[in-house]
Write a protein that holds these residues in place. Structure first.
Motif, mmCIF file in Angstrom:
data_model
loop_
_atom_site.group_PDB
_atom_site.id
_atom_site.type_symbol
_atom_site.label_atom_id
_atom_site.label_comp_id
_atom_site.label_asym_id
_atom_site.label_seq_id
_atom_site.Cartn_x
_atom_site.Cartn_y
_atom_site.Cartn_z
ATOM 1 N N UNK B 92 -31.440 -10.017 -127.737
ATOM 2 C CA UNK B 92 -31.481 -11.519 -128.497
ATOM 3 C C UNK B 92 -30.480 -12.326 -127.779
ATOM 4 N N UNK B 96 -26.941 -10.141 -131.924
ATOM 5 C CA UNK B 96 -27.379 -9.466 -133.426
ATOM 6 C C UNK B 96 -26.801 -8.047 -133.593
ATOM 7 N N UNK B 97 -25.670 -7.798 -132.771
ATOM 8 C CA UNK B 97 -25.146 -6.478 -133.081
ATOM 9 C C UNK B 97 -24.719 -6.148 -134.714
ATOM 10 N N UNK B 98 -24.763 -4.740 -134.834
ATOM 11 C CA UNK B 98 -24.641 -4.490 -136.328
ATOM 12 C C UNK B 98 -22.870 -4.481 -136.538
ATOM 13 N N UNK B 99 -22.390 -5.501 -137.443
ATOM 14 C CA UNK B 99 -21.032 -5.687 -137.258
ATOM 15 C C UNK B 99 -20.233 -4.576 -137.960
ATOM 16 N N UNK B 100 -20.863 -3.778 -138.782
ATOM 17 C CA UNK B 100 -20.163 -2.892 -139.294
ATOM 18 C C UNK B 100 -20.099 -1.495 -138.562
ATOM 19 N N UNK B 101 -20.559 -1.454 -137.487
ATOM 20 C CA UNK B 101 -20.515 -0.481 -136.716
ATOM 21 C C UNK B 101 -19.826 -0.850 -135.292
ATOM 22 N N UNK B 109 -27.251 4.253 -133.533
ATOM 23 C CA UNK B 109 -27.839 4.496 -134.710
ATOM 24 C C UNK B 109 -29.300 4.695 -134.939
ATOM 25 N N UNK B 154 -16.680 -7.758 -133.690
ATOM 26 C CA UNK B 154 -15.765 -8.791 -133.449
ATOM 27 C C UNK B 154 -14.555 -8.710 -132.515
ATOM 28 N N UNK B 168 -27.814 -0.743 -126.454
ATOM 29 C CA UNK B 168 -28.502 -0.446 -127.643
ATOM 30 C C UNK B 168 -29.940 -0.438 -127.431
#
Ligand code: ATP
Ligand code: MG
Lengths: 224, 260
Positions: B92, B96-101, B109, B154, B168
């Protein structure tokens, strides 16, 4: 000085009732709030509007009033006091009122939390072949929790103090216990200092909760 | 046999037609760039290929297998579509990475979740998870991120985030990797590092579809270029043809904005 242990003993019993109402409310309204939140986001219009109407009514009127109606209405109007008599009946009615009321507040917080997650998170999960439930549990849930912890914490602290509203249907919580020494109880009357003592209970309890919830918030600070 | 065949894809939102009879093919190991002005339907086309949008009409074939046919209700079921998505990867514009990982966890994942469905998962769990981890680490090293694996999104620059996102997508070994303006959200000085890894992937014969406004990059990396305008494919051909000798007046107009 002989009065002190008597008062403390009474206040302890009252505070136990306060704690019971507090925890029962949380246990009931956390999940019920989620159901109402999903209802108010439903794509099926009737469910959506009924949920929204319900939330509006509950949030737009005083909890004290709701509690009085829930407690007295069945007995006085339907001639069937479903709550039964005594302290247990009052506790049940208070619990139901608090659970309904707090679910509506929580539902709005949940809804805000769910809707604040960017759609790109779900789409990223989808293109990686995840199922909707995997996306919810593995991707969006924790982000949602992180966002709702601060507003939920506020509600929890408010609930600590709101439990005293159950005094209106004579639930024997800590204010009721403290106030009894004004009118006279255990041979003590006209004493206002027990009411000051109740303040300590509230302050200590809300203090502990503030620290714990602050820790939880910090724990979730490892991501943004 | 082409790896991808797109036939007669059309898509409307409410009453506006956004894709109008799109046709093209893509060969294995080749790179297709899609260019065109804003609102011409490039993103919508990529989203249709990844089944984030459902085309109203048309056929999508990968390796001769019909993944989607608007006439055949069997190809439209949600559970089927989820498996078919795995033929495509999508990177994208906004990562749109998953912030908590962490970077590494982001890459692992989806693979870990898919592995749970394997019949041998229970008995060989340790080996399977180890393999997934090794592959993910290898991908991140390939993206030049060996020292960023345990960082959270972040803590990464935009260029690093986008390279994690590429890793990913690659982790699932898609047949075709799609990019939607992968560098548009980046500062100019970070664009180069992302384009470099995409270029490297093309040299390793990764089949890719790239929507981009980086014209010189498109010219350099592509085997084929499509120019889209108002939902139509107006021109399709070799990069030298499209960029140096555009046949269509609209293509010429569009490209002239970039040549100044
Ligand atoms: N979900 C949607 N609902 C309604 N209209 C949409 C939707 N998505 C896209 N559109 C419209 O479809 C058209 C094509 O959009 P699309 O995003 O595919 O263009 P694009 O070529 O990717 O543009 P850009 O270069 O700006 O990214 C636009 O007019 C857009 O407004
Ligand atoms: Mg776009």
């Amino acid at each position: 000085m002989k009065q002190l242990p008597i008062v403390i003993g009474s206040l302890n019993i009252g505070f136990l009732q306060t704690l019971k109402l507090f925890f029962v409310t949380l246990i009931g309204s956390f999940p019920l709030g989620l159901i109402i939140a999903f209802g108010s986001m439903s794509r099926f219009a009737p469910v959506k509007y009924i949920s929204k109407l319900f939330v509006w009514i509950i949030r737009g009127t005083p909890l004290m009033l709701q509690m009085m109606i829930i407690y007295y209405f069945p007995g006085l109007v339907l001639h069937n006091n479903i709550w039964g008599s005594g302290e247990m009946g009052r506790f049940l009615a208070a619990s139901v009122s608090f659970i309904i009321n707090y679910s509506c507040y929580f539902s709005e917080i949940y809804r805000g939390g769910i809707q604040s997650i960017p759609i790109g998170q779900e789409e990223a999960g989808l293109v990686l072949g995840m199922t909707k439930s995997q996306i919810f549990f593995k991707v969006t849930l924790l982000q949602m929790i992180k966002r709702i912890v601060p507003p939920i914490s506020n509600e929890i602290i408010t609930l600590v103090k709101d439990t005293s509203l159950a005094r209106i249907i004579a639930l024997q919580e800590i204010i009721w216990a403290g106030q009894s020494f004004l009118k006279g109880s255990h041979g003590i009357s006209g004493a206002i200092w027990p009411l000051f003592f109740t303040m300590i209970y509230y302050l200590v309890f809300s203090g502990i909760l503030t620290v714990l919830l602050g820790k939880l918030e910090k724990k979730l600070n490892y991501f943004r | 046999m082409s790896i991808l065949e797109v036939k007669n894809i059309s898509k409307s939102f409410e009453n506006t037609k956004v894709l109008k009879d799109i046709n093209f093919t893509l060969e294995k190991g080749e790179v297709l760039s899609i260019i065109g002005s804003s609102g011409s339907g490039k993103t919508t086309l990529l989203r249709c290929l990844n089944f984030l949008e459902r085309p109203d009409r048309g056929i999508i074939k990968v390796n001769d297998e019909i993944l989607f046919n608007s006439e055949d209700p069997n190809t439209l079921k949600e559970a089927e579509i989820r498996k078919k998505r795995l033929h495509f990867g999508l990177v994208f514009q906004s990562f749109n990475l998953f912030p908590q990982y962490t970077a590494l966890e982001n890459v692992m994942l989806a693979k870990q979740l898919l592995a749970k469905q394997l019949p041998e998962y229970k008995t060989d769990k340790k080996d399977i998870l180890n393999d997934i981890k090794n592959q993910a680490e290898e991908l991140l090293i390939q993206m030049g991120l060996h020292d960023r694996m345990s960082n959270y999104p972040h803590q990464l620059s935009g260029g690093q985030c986008q390279r994690v996102a590429i890793a990913r997508a690659l982790a699932l070994k898609p047949d075709i990797l799609c990019f939607d303006e992968p560098t548009s959200a980046l500062d100019p000085e970070l664009t180069g590092e992302v384009l470099k890894v995409i270029k490297k992937l093309s040299e390793q014969n990764t089949t890719m579809i790239i929507v981009t406004h980086e014209m010189s990059f498109a010219k350099d990396v592509s085997n084929q270029v499509i120019f889209m305008d108002d939902g139509y494919v107006l021109e399709c051909g070799k990069p030298s043809q499209i960029f140096d000798n555009p046949a269509n007046e609209r293509t010429r107009q569009f490209l002239s904005h970039y040549n100044q």
